[in-house]
Design an enzyme around this catalytic site. Structure first.
Site, PDB file in Angstrom:
ATOM      1  N   ASP A 105       0.806  -1.217   0.000  1.00  0.00           N
ATOM      2  CA  ASP A 105       0.000   0.000   0.000  1.00  0.00           C
ATOM      3  C   ASP A 105       0.842   1.272   0.000  1.00  0.00           C
ATOM      4  O   ASP A 105       2.008   1.261   0.404  1.00  0.00           O
ATOM      5  CB  ASP A 105      -0.896   0.028   1.241  1.00  0.00           C
ATOM      6  CG  ASP A 105      -2.079  -0.911   1.139  1.00  0.00           C
ATOM      7  OD1 ASP A 105      -2.114  -1.726   0.195  1.00  0.00           O
ATOM      8  OD2 ASP A 105      -2.970  -0.840   2.009  1.00  0.00           O
ATOM      9  N   HIS A 107       3.824  -2.332   2.975  1.00  0.00           N
ATOM     10  CA  HIS A 107       3.833  -0.973   2.445  1.00  0.00           C
ATOM     11  C   HIS A 107       5.109  -0.706   1.662  1.00  0.00           C
ATOM     12  O   HIS A 107       6.189  -1.174   2.033  1.00  0.00           O
ATOM     13  CB  HIS A 107       3.693   0.044   3.577  1.00  0.00           C
ATOM     14  CG  HIS A 107       2.402  -0.064   4.321  1.00  0.00           C
ATOM     15  ND1 HIS A 107       2.193  -1.021   5.302  1.00  0.00           N
ATOM     16  CD2 HIS A 107       1.241   0.633   4.211  1.00  0.00           C
ATOM     17  CE1 HIS A 107       0.954  -0.894   5.773  1.00  0.00           C
ATOM     18  NE2 HIS A 107       0.363   0.096   5.129  1.00  0.00           N
TER      19      HIS A 107
END
Length: 281
Positions: free
Chosen positions: A101, A246
């Site tokens: 993400d 991430h």
């Protein structure tokens, strides 16, 4: 590079992958049916905001069982409005999904892409528009390598505190950037902080996206150290798990190094790292 070339290469790469399609009708208030006809699984309610999110375990979001291969160039089935994010994923055998993400980031995303390429693995990248607009080359690289790019809003806000018009703008602008750079519009959406409400589900469906959550939070956003990230992913590995990591939103060097450690471990342990596929008509 012509705009349609990444899409053509991506289709060719995905054609041989063991991929999965989203199943079950939307609007079932969290009651989801397994792909093999097993008894329905009742999911958790949609997250209302930060307070609700902190009370959930890291396995609170699971992906809805996904079934069926289909050519990527066919038209996706009409997206229905859900009342909860897709909560459980059921792969073929020991299947798992890796997702990243907040990117793409020029300092961290390339390292993640290199590792995935080394092991011939496909992953999902939920990108923020404000990052993607300045790093379109990385989205094209994702397309070339056969990864799936999803929508993660423009500025990564807490959507449940925004007006309906702001929510739609955050989602629409990011869809436009992804389509321009990646070669096709996104079919998946992930709400920042796991915060969902009716407007988010409605606009996502109108834009042709399914709401996708996660099973295992690697907690790399806490920067706990590479070893702890690796241990958390390896310890939480199981069929159907979707790992949340991430590639932006802070210093993600630990995330890059951790992937180099846990990815070969997962593969050596017999896991098939795959990506979901939407149902097609």
């Amino acid at each position: 590079m012509k705009k349609d070339q990444p899409l053509i290469r991506r289709r060719a790469l995905l054609a041989g992958a063991a991929v999965l399609g989203a199943a079950g009708a939307a609007g079932t208030a969290g009651v989801l049916t397994t792909a093999d006809g097993a008894r329905p699984v009742r999911g958790t309610a949609a997250v209302a905001g930060p307070q609700a999110r902190t009370s959930l375990t890291t396995s609170a979001f699971r992906l809805q069982p996904m079934t069926g291969d289909a050519p990527a160039w066919r038209t996706p089935a009409r997206t229905l409005v859900r009342h909860a994010p897709i909560l459980r994923m059921s792969g073929r055998g020991r299947s798992m999904v890796l997702s990243f993400d907040d990117g793409p980031h020029p300092d961290y995303t390339p390292g993640i892409l290199r590792t995935l390429r080394e092991y011939d693995v496909r992953a999902m990248f939920f990108v923020c528009g404000e990052m993607a607009v300045d790093n379109k080359d990385l989205l094209r690289e994702m397309a070339d390598d056969g990864h799936i790019v999803g929508n993660h809003t423009w500025t990564h806000p807490l959507l449940t505190r925004l007006s309906r018009s702001r929510i739609r703008s955050e989602m629409e602008r990011t869809c436009e950037v992804i389509e321009d750079a990646y070669g096709e519009a996104p079919l998946w959406f992930r709400a920042p902080y796991g915060a969902w409400n009716r407007a988010v589900f409605q606009f996502g469906a109108e834009l042709g996206m399914e709401p996708l959550a996660w099973t295992l939070d690697s907690l790399d956003w806490r920067t706990p150290g590479t070893h702890k990230i690796v241990h958390r992913v390896e310890d939480g590995a199981a069929p159907g798990v979707v790992v949340l990591s991430h590639d932006a939103g802070g210093n993600r060097s630990q995330s890059v190094r951790a992937l180099r450690d846990y990815l070969p471990y997962l593969l050596d342990s017999g896991y098939h790292i795959t990506v979901p596929r939407r149902q097609f008509t």
